[in-house]
Design an enzyme around this catalytic site. Structure first.
Site, PDB file in Angstrom:
ATOM      1  N   HIS A   1       1.031  -1.322   0.028  1.00  0.00           N
ATOM      2  CA  HIS A   1      -0.060  -0.040  -0.109  1.00  0.00           C
ATOM      3  C   HIS A   1       0.703   1.416   0.084  1.00  0.00           C
ATOM      4  O   HIS A   1       0.401   2.299   0.003  1.00  0.00           O
ATOM      5  CB  HIS A   1      -0.934   0.046   1.133  1.00  0.00           C
ATOM      6  CG  HIS A   1      -0.193   0.445   2.459  1.00  0.00           C
ATOM      7  ND1 HIS A   1       0.481  -0.402   3.253  1.00  0.00           N
ATOM      8  CD2 HIS A   1      -0.115   1.685   3.028  1.00  0.00           C
ATOM      9  CE1 HIS A   1       1.167   0.247   4.162  1.00  0.00           C
ATOM     10  NE2 HIS A   1       0.671   1.515   4.385  1.00  0.00           N
TER      11      HIS A   1
HETATM   12  C1  UD1 Z   1      -1.753   6.283   5.126  1.00  0.00           C
HETATM   13  C2  UD1 Z   1      -0.293   6.949   6.106  1.00  0.00           C
HETATM   14  C3  UD1 Z   1       0.484   5.724   6.052  1.00  0.00           C
HETATM   15  C4  UD1 Z   1       0.029   4.384   6.610  1.00  0.00           C
HETATM   16  C5  UD1 Z   1      -1.421   4.164   5.859  1.00  0.00           C
HETATM   17  C6  UD1 Z   1      -1.951   2.835   6.784  1.00  0.00           C
HETATM   18  C7  UD1 Z   1      -0.056   9.249   5.868  1.00  0.00           C
HETATM   19  C8  UD1 Z   1       0.937  10.359   5.042  1.00  0.00           C
HETATM   20  N1  UD1 Z   1       0.099   7.985   5.427  1.00  0.00           N
HETATM   21  O1  UD1 Z   1      -1.517   6.021   4.081  1.00  0.00           O
HETATM   22  O2  UD1 Z   1       1.711   6.009   6.816  1.00  0.00           O
HETATM   23  O3  UD1 Z   1       0.717   3.236   6.243  1.00  0.00           O
HETATM   24  O4  UD1 Z   1      -2.262   5.237   5.938  1.00  0.00           O
HETATM   25  O5  UD1 Z   1      -2.944   2.219   6.053  1.00  0.00           O
HETATM   26  O6  UD1 Z   1      -0.769   9.467   6.688  1.00  0.00           O
HETATM   27  N2  UD1 Z   1      -8.667   5.354   0.668  1.00  0.00           N
HETATM   28  C9  UD1 Z   1      -9.846   5.154   0.554  1.00  0.00           C
HETATM   29  N3  UD1 Z   1     -10.899   4.901   1.639  1.00  0.00           N
HETATM   30  C10 UD1 Z   1     -10.378   5.080   2.850  1.00  0.00           C
HETATM   31  C11 UD1 Z   1      -8.992   5.540   3.101  1.00  0.00           C
HETATM   32  C12 UD1 Z   1      -8.221   5.972   1.922  1.00  0.00           C
HETATM   33  O7  UD1 Z   1     -10.389   4.838  -0.353  1.00  0.00           O
HETATM   34  O8  UD1 Z   1     -10.929   4.701   4.011  1.00  0.00           O
HETATM   35  C13 UD1 Z   1      -8.041   5.879  -0.601  1.00  0.00           C
HETATM   36  C14 UD1 Z   1      -7.858   7.278  -0.891  1.00  0.00           C
HETATM   37  O9  UD1 Z   1      -8.247   7.159  -2.306  1.00  0.00           O
HETATM   38  C15 UD1 Z   1      -6.837   7.931  -0.747  1.00  0.00           C
HETATM   39  C16 UD1 Z   1      -5.863   6.944  -0.590  1.00  0.00           C
HETATM   40  O10 UD1 Z   1      -6.679   5.720  -0.329  1.00  0.00           O
HETATM   41  O11 UD1 Z   1      -6.544   8.918  -1.354  1.00  0.00           O
HETATM   42  C17 UD1 Z   1      -4.625   7.190   0.406  1.00  0.00           C
HETATM   43  O12 UD1 Z   1      -5.074   7.358   1.616  1.00  0.00           O
HETATM   44  P1  UD1 Z   1      -4.332   8.254   2.692  1.00  0.00           P
HETATM   45  O13 UD1 Z   1      -5.009   7.997   4.141  1.00  0.00           O
HETATM   46  O14 UD1 Z   1      -4.105   9.714   2.170  1.00  0.00           O
HETATM   47  O15 UD1 Z   1      -3.093   7.503   2.746  1.00  0.00           O
HETATM   48  P2  UD1 Z   1      -2.777   6.011   2.886  1.00  0.00           P
HETATM   49  O16 UD1 Z   1      -2.101   5.548   1.943  1.00  0.00           O
HETATM   50  O17 UD1 Z   1      -3.750   5.265   3.572  1.00  0.00           O
HETATM   51  N1  UDP Z   2      -4.443  -4.853   8.730  1.00  0.00           N
HETATM   52  C1  UDP Z   2      -5.870  -5.166   8.754  1.00  0.00           C
HETATM   53  N2  UDP Z   2      -6.309  -5.377   7.632  1.00  0.00           N
HETATM   54  C2  UDP Z   2      -5.847  -5.500   6.475  1.00  0.00           C
HETATM   55  C3  UDP Z   2      -4.406  -5.083   6.295  1.00  0.00           C
HETATM   56  C4  UDP Z   2      -3.755  -4.602   7.676  1.00  0.00           C
HETATM   57  O1  UDP Z   2      -6.330  -5.397   9.975  1.00  0.00           O
HETATM   58  O2  UDP Z   2      -6.380  -5.903   5.379  1.00  0.00           O
HETATM   59  C5  UDP Z   2      -3.719  -4.299   9.903  1.00  0.00           C
HETATM   60  C6  UDP Z   2      -2.440  -5.124  10.251  1.00  0.00           C
HETATM   61  O3  UDP Z   2      -2.669  -6.372  11.082  1.00  0.00           O
HETATM   62  C7  UDP Z   2      -1.831  -4.216  10.926  1.00  0.00           C
HETATM   63  C8  UDP Z   2      -2.283  -2.787  10.393  1.00  0.00           C
HETATM   64  O4  UDP Z   2      -3.248  -3.244   9.747  1.00  0.00           O
HETATM   65  O5  UDP Z   2      -1.925  -4.324  12.395  1.00  0.00           O
HETATM   66  C9  UDP Z   2      -1.054  -2.301   9.404  1.00  0.00           C
HETATM   67  O6  UDP Z   2      -1.546  -1.239   8.863  1.00  0.00           O
HETATM   68  P1  UDP Z   2      -1.062  -0.657   7.209  1.00  0.00           P
HETATM   69  O7  UDP Z   2      -0.430  -1.891   6.796  1.00  0.00           O
HETATM   70  O8  UDP Z   2      -2.284  -0.155   7.013  1.00  0.00           O
HETATM   71  O9  UDP Z   2      -0.192   0.507   7.693  1.00  0.00           O
HETATM   72  P2  UDP Z   2       1.392   0.436   8.334  1.00  0.00           P
HETATM   73  O10 UDP Z   2       1.703  -0.272   9.540  1.00  0.00           O
HETATM   74  O11 UDP Z   2       2.178   0.308   7.159  1.00  0.00           O
HETATM   75  O12 UDP Z   2       1.437   2.079   8.846  1.00  0.00           O
END
Ligand code: UD1
Ligand code: UDP
Length: 383
Positions: free
Chosen positions: A219
């Site tokens: 991701h």
């Molecule tokens: C964010 C964090 C990242 C973390 C990740 C966990 C920042 C800069 N990044 O990244 O460190 O590892 O969360 O998962 O804060 N979207 C949806 N539905 C949702 C949420 C997001 O469709 O409920 C899609 C949208 O298109 C959005 C994209 O995901 O633009 C990215 O979401 P965003 O929260 O900006 O960053 P993450 O990639 O999720």
């Molecule tokens: N996770 C989850 N469902 C998923 C993918 C991840 O519950 O489909 C959980 C995972 O077990 C861990 C956390 O989400 O506890 C990690 O989040 P993510 O990979 O989104 O972000 P990061 O840790 O890289 O910031």
């Protein structure tokens, strides 16, 4: 009674918050009063509400409903919303997790109002400032008053940046207290592993056999948004599954599912989508996720949290990033940094399938990090 405001927003923060809320409700109910603010950074039910329901987190007192957007806009709207709540609630501390934009927004709002910040997961560094998370965590650490590091490496990073282990209370942002307390995510994995075993039927749901599939998550923005890196990773997943007749369970973050068709070459997209060994699925709940981790043969991921959970459950992990903050995993021989290099991913995965690591030293604490953090906060008589 110490009053804290906790900010959550992204999936891993909601999960981490479960450990602290649980520790408060079991041992510190009469000492710590927690108000929860959800920024709304993640908002799909399977990225947010599912964790609140499943992990017993109290319903957030506030939801800012910020949603997705550019870094600047998203962070700015959060700062404004958090500032208002802090002015109304006047807490003793603001509690922040990790390194997301929700973390940064909380740090900016709180430090300007001179409300002391508690940073959980402090000191982690990738030494790669092209990552938005690296900027967020450095800025948050340097505005914080109580810094809780999950690993010795994180603690040492803080010392190297000028934090002192000698500081004594009263702690302030100019005289911060730093602590090495173990990983709050480890608390959660220990607590929920048995519950997941009982309640989750994710293996049955997706036709997966224990120890006969590989779990992958991708991701990070530098992987999803860069077509060449995304191609390389998905081509590697295709090869590993076909060469070993091995199922791959692939719960997809919405960021990834939204970009797959657009950023993969058409032929590879068709091949991956039609590969009977690759099971793409929507994001799964935490109980489903830890069940998937516990019974996988190995893990391929660019997630921080998933790397560690693989380690907790004794699974080797191929890290699809150029570096990791969780260097202990690599040092133990349980993780290999393969970046988005197709050959390196295939090589590392094949090596682990034939020769899995045997040693997973306990480097993430004793499963009581949340309790330690609560004790420290509750003991802040200097406040
Ligand atoms: C964010 C964090 C990242 C973390 C990740 C966990 C920042 C800069 N990044 O990244 O460190 O590892 O969360 O998962 O804060 N979207 C949806 N539905 C949702 C949420 C997001 O469709 O409920 C899609 C949208 O298109 C959005 C994209 O995901 O633009 C990215 O979401 P965003 O929260 O900006 O960053 P993450 O990639 O999720
Ligand atoms: N996770 C989850 N469902 C998923 C993918 C991840 O519950 O489909 C959980 C995972 O077990 C861990 C956390 O989400 O506890 C990690 O989040 P993510 O990979 O989104 O972000 P990061 O840790 O890289 O910031």
């Amino acid at each position: 009674m110490i009053k804290i405001v906790t900010v959550i927003g992204a999936r891993p923060q909601i999960i981490k918050a479960a450990a602290l809320s649980r520790a408060i409700s079991t041992g510190f109910k009469d000492k710590i009063n927690e108000i929860i603010v959800h920024t709304g950074q993640h908002y799909d039910a399977n990225m947010s509400q599912v964790f609140i329901d499943e992990l017993g987190i109290p319903a957030p007192d506030y939801n800012l409903g910020v949603g997705s957007g550019s870094h600047g806009r998203q962070t700015a709207v959060m700062i404004e919303g958090i500032e208002k709540i802090l002015q109304d609630e006047k807490p003793d501390f603001l509690v922040l997790y990790g390194d997301t934009n929700s973390t940064l927004a909380g740090a900016v709002a709180s430090s300007k109002l001179r409300i002391p910040i508690v940073h959980i997961e402090a000191g982690l560094r990738s030494f790669n400032k092209s990552m938005p998370e690296e900027i967020n965590r450095i800025m948050c650490d340097h505005a914080s008053t109580l810094l809780f590091s999950p690993t010795l490496t994180g603690y040492r990073n803080l010392l190297r940046e000028g934090f002192s282990a000698q500081n004594q209370p009263p702690f302030t942002s100019d005289n911060p207290g730093i602590f090495h307390c173990g990983d709050i995510m480890f608390d959660n994995s220990l607590h929920f592993a048995g519950i997941a075993e009982e309640r989750s039927d994710v293996l049955k749901q997706w036709g997966l056999e224990k120890e006969n599939y590989l779990l992958a998550t991708i991701h990070r923005d530098n992987n999803t948004d860069d077509p060449e890196r995304l191609r390389s990773i998905f081509s590697a997943l295709n090869q590993v599954s076909l060469a070993n007749n091995l199922m791959i369970a692939l719960p997809l973050h919405p960021r990834t599912s939204g970009l797959l068709r657009q950023n993969l070459p058409a032929e590879l997209f068709t091949s991956v989508s039609g590969n009977p060994f690759i099971t793409m699925m929507p994001p799964v709940s935490f109980l489903d996720m830890i069940k998937l981790e516990k019974h996988a043969r190995m893990v391929i991921t660019d997630s921080g949290g998933v790397q560690k959970e693989a380690y907790y459950f004794g699974k080797p992990c191929v890290i699809a990033r150029p570096e990791t903050e969780w260097v202990e995993i690599v040092e133990a021989g349980a993780g290999i940094i393969a970046d988005a290099d197709e050959n390196a991913i295939v090589l590392a995965a094949t090596g682990y399938l034939n020769n899995p690591p045997v040693s997973f030293p306990e480097v993430f604490g004793d499963g009581k990090a949340a309790e330690f953090i609560c004790r420290t906060i509750a003991g802040a008589a200097w406040k």
